[in-house]
Write an enzyme that holds these catalytic residues in place. Structure first.
Site, short mmCIF file in Angstrom:
data_model
loop_
_atom_site.label_atom_id
_atom_site.label_comp_id
_atom_site.label_asym_id
_atom_site.label_seq_id
_atom_site.Cartn_x
_atom_site.Cartn_y
_atom_site.Cartn_z
N LYS A 72 50.77 46.56 51.03
CA LYS A 72 49.58 46.54 51.88
C LYS A 72 49.80 45.74 53.15
O LYS A 72 49.18 45.97 54.16
CB LYS A 72 48.40 45.95 51.10
CG LYS A 72 47.70 47.01 50.26
CD LYS A 72 46.47 46.47 49.57
CE LYS A 72 45.82 47.55 48.74
NZ LYS A 72 45.08 47.08 47.59
N1 GLU Z 1 43.11 48.91 41.11
C1 GLU Z 1 44.48 49.20 40.80
C2 GLU Z 1 45.33 49.03 42.02
O1 GLU Z 1 44.81 49.05 43.12
C3 GLU Z 1 44.69 50.60 40.26
C4 GLU Z 1 44.14 50.76 38.92
C5 GLU Z 1 44.44 52.04 38.18
O2 GLU Z 1 44.65 53.09 38.80
O3 GLU Z 1 44.40 51.97 36.98
O4 GLU Z 1 46.53 48.89 41.88
#
Ligand code: GLU
Length: 279
Positions: A252
């Site tokens: 990111k």
């Molecule tokens: N929130 C998680 C992330 O941004 C992804 C979760 C998922 O796809 O299980 O890495």
């Protein structure tokens, strides 16, 4: 059965090409087959998540041409759901409070000389699992802050042999013990990634979980939680990760490949979809 997938970003920064790949992967897996694609905002970490990142990521996905039926589920608004699941796990006796600080865990691991490593780093040595009921009670009475961990060995004794189906890997035997006694609720947040994802995928009726293969290990634990909570198990498809020109993992903080930067540089949604592997 109609397919329901989801893209579940955490609003901790701007989306990059890797996210676009993952979102498009989930979108196509559902929408191309007459199913539904959902967007979920995983914002349980107040220290790292910001509303402006959420606003920007929704705008980026929209610009990319993705759509989803509203309203978007925002995890920070559903802490009661995670609390209820945690209570259920507590009632069946597979959780325990962990009072350890990060430093104490590190010291304990150093003392032991050798610590088993899981895919997420050294695994928790189990210090608080073996506290006497009296010591545990004393600490709770003193108001010591605690996280909640799963007693993974005991949980597996209850759940028995578990498998799941992955579209890329086939039938996978769940071995969540490799993660040790993972945290289900943090000291500062009454849930964790593992618990909230498992609860939400169930509540939202997700039938196919698509996500990057970097989260493959997490599914071992999610499968165990599903068994303990009496949830149906969705199908999984862990996809390969998009890498940069030198094969490096996209991050990111890597501004060059953010969807915003590509858009500012004049790339069209079609260009970016193609760059993300979905021409
Ligand atoms: N929130 C998680 C992330 O941004 C992804 C979760 C998922 O796809 O299980 O890495």
């Amino acid at each position: 059965m109609s397919i329901i997938t989801r893209f579940a970003p955490s609003p901790t920064g701007h989306l990059h090409l890797g996210h676009a790949h993952s979102a498009l992967f989930g979108w196509h897996a559902a929408v191309d087959h007459g199913g539904r694609f959902l967007l979920r905002i995983e914002d349980i970490d107040p220290a790292r998540c910001r509303p402006e990142f959420e606003r920007d990521l929704i705008e980026d996905l929209d610009w990319l041409g993705l759509d989803w039926p509203g309203p978007v589920r925002r995890q920070s608004e559903h802490l009661d759901d995670y609390r209820a699941a945690l209570e259920r796990l507590d009632r069946i006796g597979v959780t325990y409070p962990c009072f350890c600080t990060r430093r104490e865990i590190e010291e304990e691991i150093a003392r032991a000389g050798h610590a088993p490593h899981g895919p997420d780093g050294p695994i928790y040595p189990g210090t608080c699992r073996t506290l006497t009921a009296e010591e545990r009670g004393n600490r709770l009475a003193r108001g010591m802050p605690f996280a909640v961990r799963i007693d993974v060995v005991h949980a597996l004794e209850l759940a028995g042999r578990l498998t799941w189906h992955d579209r890329a890997a086939g039938t996978v035997r769940a071995t969540p013990e490799m993660l040790g006694d993972a945290v289900l609720a943090r000291k500062d947040v009454p849930t964790s990634y593992h618990l909230s994802v498992t609860v939400d995928d169930n509540l939202q009726g997700v039938t196919l979980v698509t996500r990057g293969e970097d989260l493959f290990f997490a599914t071992h634990l999610h499968r165990l939680l599903q068994a303990l909570l009496g949830y149906a198990t969705p199908e999984y498809h862990h996809h390969g990760l998009l890498t940069g020109e030198r094969g490096e993992r996209l991050a990111k903080r890597d501004k060059a490949v953010s969807l915003r930067a590509l858009r500012a540089a004049g790339r069209t949604p079609a260009d970016v979809r193609a760059m993300a592997g979905f021409p």
